[in-house]
Structure formats: structure tokens, C-alpha cells
Design an enzyme around this catalytic site. Structure first.
Site, mmCIF file in Angstrom:
data_model
loop_
_atom_site.group_PDB
_atom_site.id
_atom_site.type_symbol
_atom_site.label_atom_id
_atom_site.label_comp_id
_atom_site.label_asym_id
_atom_site.label_seq_id
_atom_site.Cartn_x
_atom_site.Cartn_y
_atom_site.Cartn_z
ATOM 1 N N HIS A 46 3.502 7.052 12.112
ATOM 2 C CA HIS A 46 2.464 6.090 12.720
ATOM 3 C C HIS A 46 4.495 4.990 13.828
ATOM 4 O O HIS A 46 5.417 4.543 12.890
ATOM 5 C CB HIS A 46 2.789 4.894 11.584
ATOM 6 C CG HIS A 46 2.540 3.325 11.393
ATOM 7 N ND1 HIS A 46 1.469 2.447 11.209
ATOM 8 C CD2 HIS A 46 2.464 2.980 13.135
ATOM 9 C CE1 HIS A 46 1.111 1.286 11.157
ATOM 10 N NE2 HIS A 46 1.370 1.266 12.721
ATOM 11 N N HIS A 48 4.991 3.496 17.621
ATOM 12 C CA HIS A 48 4.835 2.771 19.053
ATOM 13 C C HIS A 48 5.186 3.088 19.715
ATOM 14 O O HIS A 48 4.432 3.097 21.362
ATOM 15 C CB HIS A 48 4.367 1.370 18.622
ATOM 16 C CG HIS A 48 3.390 1.056 17.021
ATOM 17 N ND1 HIS A 48 1.876 0.412 17.729
ATOM 18 C CD2 HIS A 48 3.464 0.939 15.968
ATOM 19 C CE1 HIS A 48 1.212 0.414 16.551
ATOM 20 N NE2 HIS A 48 2.104 0.421 15.961
ATOM 21 N N GLU A 116 -4.345 2.143 15.618
ATOM 22 C CA GLU A 116 -4.526 0.801 14.607
ATOM 23 C C GLU A 116 -4.707 0.276 15.538
ATOM 24 O O GLU A 116 -4.714 -0.680 15.705
ATOM 25 C CB GLU A 116 -2.992 0.621 14.583
ATOM 26 C CG GLU A 116 -2.366 -0.600 12.908
ATOM 27 C CD GLU A 116 -1.131 -0.568 13.453
ATOM 28 O OE1 GLU A 116 -0.099 -1.107 12.461
ATOM 29 O OE2 GLU A 116 0.093 -0.443 14.186
ATOM 30 N N ALA A 127 1.429 -8.468 14.181
ATOM 31 C CA ALA A 127 1.631 -8.424 15.459
ATOM 32 C C ALA A 127 0.976 -8.016 16.500
ATOM 33 O O ALA A 127 0.453 -7.837 17.475
ATOM 34 C CB ALA A 127 2.758 -7.944 16.067
ATOM 35 N N HIS A 235 10.149 -5.084 5.916
ATOM 36 C CA HIS A 235 9.192 -5.140 5.632
ATOM 37 C C HIS A 235 9.082 -4.744 4.000
ATOM 38 O O HIS A 235 7.597 -5.691 4.018
ATOM 39 C CB HIS A 235 8.812 -4.256 6.611
ATOM 40 C CG HIS A 235 8.718 -4.129 7.717
ATOM 41 N ND1 HIS A 235 9.098 -4.011 9.490
ATOM 42 C CD2 HIS A 235 7.422 -4.444 8.401
ATOM 43 C CE1 HIS A 235 8.901 -4.294 10.187
ATOM 44 N NE2 HIS A 235 7.650 -4.562 9.552
ATOM 45 N N ASP A 256 6.842 2.877 12.465
ATOM 46 C CA ASP A 256 6.687 2.032 12.588
ATOM 47 C C ASP A 256 7.261 1.554 13.865
ATOM 48 O O ASP A 256 7.778 -0.191 14.116
ATOM 49 C CB ASP A 256 6.048 0.878 12.137
ATOM 50 C CG ASP A 256 4.906 -0.186 12.113
ATOM 51 O OD1 ASP A 256 4.662 -0.019 13.437
ATOM 52 O OD2 ASP A 256 4.818 -1.308 11.949
ATOM 53 N N LEU A 289 7.804 -10.413 11.608
ATOM 54 C CA LEU A 289 8.239 -9.354 12.245
ATOM 55 C C LEU A 289 6.727 -8.081 12.756
ATOM 56 O O LEU A 289 5.552 -8.799 12.647
ATOM 57 C CB LEU A 289 8.060 -9.143 10.760
ATOM 58 C CG LEU A 289 8.684 -8.707 9.773
ATOM 59 C CD1 LEU A 289 8.934 -7.945 8.099
ATOM 60 C CD2 LEU A 289 10.592 -7.985 10.556
ATOM 61 N N GLY A 291 6.822 -5.285 14.160
ATOM 62 C CA GLY A 291 6.756 -3.420 13.869
ATOM 63 C C GLY A 291 8.593 -3.459 13.790
ATOM 64 O O GLY A 291 9.199 -4.536 13.403
#
Length: 365
Positions: A46, A48, A116, A127, A235, A256, A289, A291
Site C-alpha cells: 500500500h 501512494h 484503493e 482522504a 493511525h 500508506d 489523517l 496517508g
């Protein structure tokens, strides 16, 4: 050849490991320098972004991200998209396709795509932008899969019609993960029974655990074999991580990570959203939050700091995510496996990384 304290599938040995693109042999040698720890390279399912770029930008973003994370010991990864307009997702997939087909020099192996969304619940977006959420269809999934191989997809399985998609996605070789879901405990159990394999960033973006309404979190804790979690200690609080570790046999860590990873505080892109890095985390303008800036070597140190044995922490960042995808030649140090290796000092800081035998330069680490 490297020597040190080596984590093998059968446990620790002091010895040497010889490799070219693949591991040739591992031999015990009690005289080996045990100040160096040799682990399988990390497998991050995961991701981005990093280094100021976001996967959704398309173009060479995937190459830049793969190189940035390799410096922190990630040797294989999934490029992860955001929920976005159809045109934006297609642009991102076209950008990822050549990086998946040919590993960039100095970069991690891009194993495929983690999609995702955009098939999420509008009630649990985090988000993700609400205006881009759509009801899922296999025609759209097949279109995306044809542009770049989709290996995992986050799905709000309680949305009308989504449960029936799970077996069809499985037939394409896609791992369905329950996430960004407003579903009930019963919805989560039904999705697992239909063939869902995991949960996206456990606890975040899903209905929480209540003793009267166990929610999606309850379904994961009660029934999951695999789930991803973000161990940045922001997180998810340490106590909740420990609960998940006891409940889910193959809980594995993901970053993430966003474009802000490895960058100074400031404003960055996350898909169509603007996010802000400050105090070691990434947030929307609302304060939510969005990521992280986590890297997998820091995830390892965080797991160890929570009390995990180093071998257990390593498995949760290498072996388990590799097994989840069916990548049996990654995530482990064994003869014949890819030479994906991270060498750590006594502070668990990377001093050398090898991706398929290629040495990754750590000068900008």
C-alpha cells in the site's frame, strides 16, 4: 556474498549468503560478524507516493516512488491509486504499466496495482474524494486490469452489488480487501465467506468495534487470517495494534506512504486532494489523517519497539505480505528465491539493500 546474522525460513543462523539475481546458497559460519542483521527485503502492499510525487500523477511517478522506497529496504511493492475520476485512474495505470513490466534500475520491483477504490462507501472515505466514488462493475475492473495488473482492490463490500463481484475479482487473481466500509460485522463475515482475503489499513476507514455492534473491525479480529495495518503509531494506537497482533495470525504492515514521504514539512498532492506534512504526519486541511510518511525500515523499528521479536516483525513486513499475494519467491531468504535483501546495523538502520541482486545506493537515505 554477505555475512552476518541471517533470518532464514528455519530461523536465525550466523553465516553467509551468496547470490546473483537469486539466492544461491546460505551457509552457517559461527565466525560470521553478528553485528550485521540480514533480513528479507520488505514487501509494501500500500504505497501512494514518496519524494514529492504521487502515483496518480502518472508518467514516471512510479519509477521515482520505487527508487525512493528501495532506499529504505522495500524491495517489492504495489503502486496504490486513489479514488479519482475514471480518466485520472486510467492515467495512473498507464504510468504504472511500464514500471511493472520492467523494474527501474535502483528501484523496488513493482508487483502490480492496489486499486484503493473507487468502489467505496461515501460514509467512510477518509482522504478519498466523495465525488469520485462509483458503484463497482466487472466491466470497469477488467478495463483497469487490462491497463496494468491489479493485484489487490479495496472494496466497500456492503454496497449493493459489491458482494457478488468478489468471486469474479478472485477469478482475475485480484485480492479483495474490505475497506473504506460502513458495513456491519455481518457484512464483513459475508464478504470473507464470498472470498474477500483481507482488510485495508485495519481500524482506519471502517466501522469500529463495539460490544453490541462489532463492526468491520470486529469481523477482522474474529475471522481474518490477513489484514494490513499502518504501524506509524499515529493511525493506530499501540494498544490497538497489540490487540490486532493477538487476533489476526498474519497481520502485516504497510506504509500508506504519500508524496510527502522523505520530504520537508509542506503541502503535497494526494490524488486530487491537497495534504499537509507537519510533525511527522500527513493531514487534510480539516485535520484528518491522509496517508503517512512512514517507510518500512521505520515500521520494523516501530514493531520491535512495541515488543515484537525481530523475526516476527520481519515476517510482518516481508513474508506475510508476499504470501498474501502468492509471491512465494519473495519475502524470504532461501536458495532460489529472489535476492531481495536488506542489511541492518545494530540500531536496525539499513546499511545495504539489494533488489533482485542489484545493490541500491543509500547515500541519500
Amino acid at each position: 556474498m554477505l555475512s552476518g546474522r541471517i533470518l532464514t525460513p528455519d530461523g536465525w543462523i550466523n553465516g553467509s549468503i551468496a547470490f546473483d539475481q537469486r539466492i544461491l546458497h546460505i551457509r552457517e559460519d559461527q565466525g560470521a560478524d553478528n553485528t550485521l542483521t540480514i533480513l528479507p527485503g520488505f514487501v509494501d502492499l500500500h504505497v501512494h507516493g514518496a519524494a514529492g510525487v504521487d502515483i496518480m500523477q502518472g508518467g514516471d511517478a512510479g519509477t521515482i516512488v520505487a527508487r525512493a522506497h528501495a532506499k529504505h529496504g522495500t524491495t517489492a511493492m504495489l503502486g496504490t491509486t486513489m479514488t479519482a475520476t475514471d480518466n485520472s485512474i486510467r492515467r495512473a495505470l498507464r504510468g504504472l504499466a511500464p514500471v511493472i513490466a520492467q523494474r527501474p534500475t535502483g528501484g523496488a520491483r513493482m508487483l502490480g496495482v492496489h486499486l484503493e477504490g473507487p468502489f467505496l462507501s461515501i460514509h467512510r472515505l477518509g482522504a478519498q474524494p466523495a465525488d469520485a466514488v462509483v458503484i463497482g462493475s466487472m466491466d470497469l475492473v477488467r478495463d483497469y486490469h487490462a491497463l496494468a495488473p491489479v493485484r489487490a482492490i479495496t472494496l466497500a463490500t456492503e454496497v449493493d452489488g459489491h458482494l457478488a463481484l468478489i468471486p469474479q475479482m478472485n477469478q482475475l487473481g485480484i485480492r479483495v480487501q474490505i475497506g473504506h466500509s460502513n458495513g456491519s460485522y455481518e457484512d464483513g463475515v459475508a464478504a470473507l465467506e464470498a472470498g474477500a482475503a483481507g482488510f485495508t489499513h485495519l481500524y482506519n476507514g471502517m466501522t469500529g468495534l463495539n460490544h453490541y455492534k462489532p463492526g468491520i473491525v470486529g469481523a477482522a479480529l474474529a475471522h481474518a487470517e490477513y489484514a494490513e495495518i499502518i504501524p506509524d503509531l499515529q493511525h493506530v494506537e499501540p494498544g490497538a495494534i497489540r490487540a490486532a497482533l493477538r487476533a489476526i495470525p498474519r497481520l502485516y504492515g504497510v506504509t500508506d506512504a504519500t508524496a510527502a514521504t522523505g520530504m520537508p514539512d509542506g503541502e503535497y498532492g494526494l490524488g486530487s486532494q491537497r495534504v499537509y506534512k507537519c510533525a511527522g504526519c500527513v493531514r487534510l486541511a480539516t485535520g484528518s489523517l491522509a496517508g503517512s510518511v512512514l517507510t518500512m525500515d521505520q515500521a520494523l523499528r516501530n514493531f520491535v519497539g512495541l515488543g515484537l521479536e525481530l523475526a516476527d516483525a520481519s515476517n510482518r513486513l516481508s513474508l506475510y505480505p508476499a504470501d498474501y499475494l502468492g509471491e512465494t519467491e519473495r519475502g524470504r531468504l532461501a536458495p532460489g528465491a529472489w535476492a531481495d535483501i536488506v542489511v541492518l546495523d545494530q540500531d536496525l538502520q539499513p546499511v545495504a539493500v539489494f533488489v533482485e541482486g542489484e545493490a541500491i545506493h543509500l547515500s541519500t537515505n
